[in-house]
Design a protein around this motif. Structure first.
Motif, PDB file in Angstrom:
ATOM      1  N   ALA A   2      -0.124  -7.063   1.005  1.00 28.64           N
ATOM      2  CA  ALA A   2      -0.147  -8.167   1.965  1.00 28.64           C
ATOM      3  C   ALA A   2      -0.568  -7.677   3.352  1.00 28.64           C
ATOM      4  O   ALA A   2      -1.339  -8.352   4.055  1.00 28.64           O
ATOM      5  CB  ALA A   2       1.221  -8.844   2.034  1.00 28.64           C
ATOM      6  N   GLU A   3      -0.081  -6.505   3.749  1.00 33.21           N
ATOM      7  CA  GLU A   3      -0.469  -5.941   5.049  1.00 33.21           C
ATOM      8  C   GLU A   3      -1.962  -5.660   5.095  1.00 33.21           C
ATOM      9  O   GLU A   3      -2.625  -5.936   6.108  1.00 33.21           O
ATOM     10  CB  GLU A   3       0.327  -4.664   5.329  1.00 33.21           C
ATOM     11  CG  GLU A   3       1.790  -4.909   5.639  1.00 33.21           C
ATOM     12  CD  GLU A   3       2.598  -3.615   5.729  1.00 33.21           C
ATOM     13  OE1 GLU A   3       1.996  -2.522   5.880  1.00 33.21           O
ATOM     14  OE2 GLU A   3       3.837  -3.701   5.636  1.00 33.21           O
ATOM     15  N   HIS A  32      -4.285  -7.120   3.303  1.00 35.33           N
ATOM     16  CA  HIS A  32      -4.961  -8.421   3.312  1.00 35.33           C
ATOM     17  C   HIS A  32      -4.960  -9.007   4.725  1.00 35.33           C
ATOM     18  O   HIS A  32      -5.997  -9.475   5.219  1.00 35.33           O
ATOM     19  CB  HIS A  32      -4.268  -9.356   2.326  1.00 35.33           C
ATOM     20  CG  HIS A  32      -4.994 -10.647   2.104  1.00 35.33           C
ATOM     21  ND1 HIS A  32      -4.618 -11.532   1.134  1.00 35.33           N
ATOM     22  CD2 HIS A  32      -6.053 -11.237   2.733  1.00 35.33           C
ATOM     23  CE1 HIS A  32      -5.416 -12.586   1.162  1.00 35.33           C
ATOM     24  NE2 HIS A  32      -6.288 -12.436   2.127  1.00 35.33           N
ATOM     25  N   ALA A  33      -3.812  -8.980   5.379  1.00 33.06           N
ATOM     26  CA  ALA A  33      -3.707  -9.531   6.739  1.00 33.06           C
ATOM     27  C   ALA A  33      -4.602  -8.765   7.713  1.00 33.06           C
ATOM     28  O   ALA A  33      -5.212  -9.369   8.605  1.00 33.06           O
ATOM     29  CB  ALA A  33      -2.254  -9.500   7.204  1.00 33.06           C
ATOM     30  N   ARG A  34      -4.685  -7.467   7.550  1.00 33.14           N
ATOM     31  CA  ARG A  34      -5.533  -6.649   8.418  1.00 33.14           C
ATOM     32  C   ARG A  34      -7.016  -6.945   8.165  1.00 33.14           C
ATOM     33  O   ARG A  34      -7.808  -7.052   9.098  1.00 33.14           O
ATOM     34  CB  ARG A  34      -5.235  -5.163   8.188  1.00 33.14           C
ATOM     35  CG  ARG A  34      -5.966  -4.238   9.130  1.00 33.14           C
ATOM     36  CD  ARG A  34      -5.512  -2.786   9.015  1.00 33.14           C
ATOM     37  NE  ARG A  34      -5.741  -2.251   7.685  1.00 33.14           N
ATOM     38  CZ  ARG A  34      -4.774  -1.806   6.863  1.00 33.14           C
ATOM     39  NH1 ARG A  34      -3.515  -1.845   7.236  1.00 33.14           N
ATOM     40  NH2 ARG A  34      -5.074  -1.317   5.678  1.00 33.14           N
ATOM     41  N   GLU A  87      -8.265  -9.705   6.817  1.00 31.82           N
ATOM     42  CA  GLU A  87      -8.556 -11.122   7.049  1.00 31.82           C
ATOM     43  C   GLU A  87      -7.489 -11.688   7.984  1.00 31.82           C
ATOM     44  O   GLU A  87      -6.515 -12.302   7.539  1.00 31.82           O
ATOM     45  CB  GLU A  87      -8.556 -11.881   5.715  1.00 31.82           C
ATOM     46  CG  GLU A  87      -9.025 -13.299   5.809  1.00 31.82           C
ATOM     47  CD  GLU A  87      -8.918 -14.035   4.466  1.00 31.82           C
ATOM     48  OE1 GLU A  87      -8.861 -15.277   4.528  1.00 31.82           O
ATOM     49  OE2 GLU A  87      -8.881 -13.400   3.406  1.00 31.82           O
ATOM     50  N   PRO A  88      -7.650 -11.469   9.290  1.00 31.28           N
ATOM     51  CA  PRO A  88      -6.611 -11.871  10.238  1.00 31.28           C
ATOM     52  C   PRO A  88      -6.166 -13.325  10.138  1.00 31.28           C
ATOM     53  O   PRO A  88      -5.019 -13.638  10.421  1.00 31.28           O
ATOM     54  CB  PRO A  88      -7.242 -11.579  11.604  1.00 31.28           C
ATOM     55  CG  PRO A  88      -8.246 -10.512  11.334  1.00 31.28           C
ATOM     56  CD  PRO A  88      -8.774 -10.791   9.949  1.00 31.28           C
ATOM     57  N   ALA A 133      -5.818 -15.037   7.367  1.00 24.87           N
ATOM     58  CA  ALA A 133      -5.429 -15.338   5.987  1.00 24.87           C
ATOM     59  C   ALA A 133      -4.253 -16.316   5.971  1.00 24.87           C
ATOM     60  O   ALA A 133      -3.304 -16.177   6.749  1.00 24.87           O
ATOM     61  CB  ALA A 133      -5.043 -14.058   5.252  1.00 24.87           C
ATOM     62  N   ALA A 147      -0.815 -18.106   5.178  1.00 23.28           N
ATOM     63  CA  ALA A 147       0.511 -17.548   4.891  1.00 23.28           C
ATOM     64  C   ALA A 147       0.805 -17.572   3.396  1.00 23.28           C
ATOM     65  O   ALA A 147       1.419 -16.644   2.857  1.00 23.28           O
ATOM     66  CB  ALA A 147       1.582 -18.324   5.657  1.00 23.28           C
ATOM     67  N   LEU A 201      -0.762 -14.591   1.671  1.00 24.71           N
ATOM     68  CA  LEU A 201      -0.028 -13.356   1.954  1.00 24.71           C
ATOM     69  C   LEU A 201       1.294 -13.320   1.187  1.00 24.71           C
ATOM     70  O   LEU A 201       1.710 -12.264   0.699  1.00 24.71           O
ATOM     71  CB  LEU A 201       0.204 -13.200   3.455  1.00 24.71           C
ATOM     72  CG  LEU A 201      -1.070 -13.103   4.303  1.00 24.71           C
ATOM     73  CD1 LEU A 201      -0.722 -13.036   5.779  1.00 24.71           C
ATOM     74  CD2 LEU A 201      -1.932 -11.923   3.885  1.00 24.71           C
TER      75      LEU A 201
END
Length: 187
Positions: free
Chosen positions: A64-65, A67-69, A71-72, A74, A76, A79
């Motif tokens: 998840a981290e 992915h968030a990095r 695709e800022p 993304a 919720a 994630l």
């Protein structure tokens, strides 16, 4: 001899798998059987990484981290799905293709060998009375996830094979009719 194991093979969605998973002896037997695959040139172009216990949650959090990095923006929900994707089945086998570039054995054959292992895991898990699902998704193709799992530059994830007890019956999906996919070359 019976073709029943092939005729009855189906994937059980990972969210429908739970404990217990294979015990140590069953898992060893399953993994030993799974690596009995065609291996042109005896390159052993594969390896396996087990993810069990609390490591499943840690892998989900790290995924998840990443992915968030990457695709800022993304959603919720995406994630949250990443965080939970490894938490249902008690055992996940990450099947890794280890390609030797420039070898006389074509790279595609080396990758197919690892795919055979993933398929053997599905058949073997079902033969032992468990369910299994071979998943990829974005994480299987992400180099940061590969690095997280300790993969070298010449390695890639063939799939995450989730294995566990079947908590609810798996859905049956329509299969291609043999007549629709079979031809015969007659020269």
């Amino acid at each position: 001899m019976s073709l029943a194991p092939l005729q009855q093979r189906l994937s059980v969605p990972s969210r429908q798998l739970g404990a217990p998973g294979p015990d140590a002896a069953q898992l060893d037997a399953l993994l030993e059987a799974a690596v009995r695959v065609p291996d042109h040139g005896r390159l052993t172009p594969y390896r396996l990484v087990l993810v069990r216990g609390d490591a499943r949650q840690r892998l989900g959090e790290a995924t998840a981290e990443i992915h968030a990095r990457n695709e800022p923006g993304a959603p919720a929900g995406a994630l949250a799905k990443d965080r939970e994707r490894f938490n249902q089945a008690p055992v996940i086998v990450v099947v890794v293709a280890r390609v030797t570039a420039g070898h006389k054995v074509p790279e595609i054959e080396q990758v197919l060998t690892s795919g055979c292992i993933a398929y053997n895991l599905l058949l073997g898990a079902q033969a032992l009375g468990f369910g299994a699902q071979w998943l990829t998704g974005w994480a299987a193709y992400d180099r940061d996830v590969a690095s997280l799992l300790g993969l070298a530059a010449n390695e890639s994830i063939t799939g995450f094979v989730h294995i566990g007890s079947v908590l609810q019956p798996a859905p049956q999906h329509p299969r291609a009719a043999l007549a629709d996919v079979l031809g015969e070359w007659q020269g």
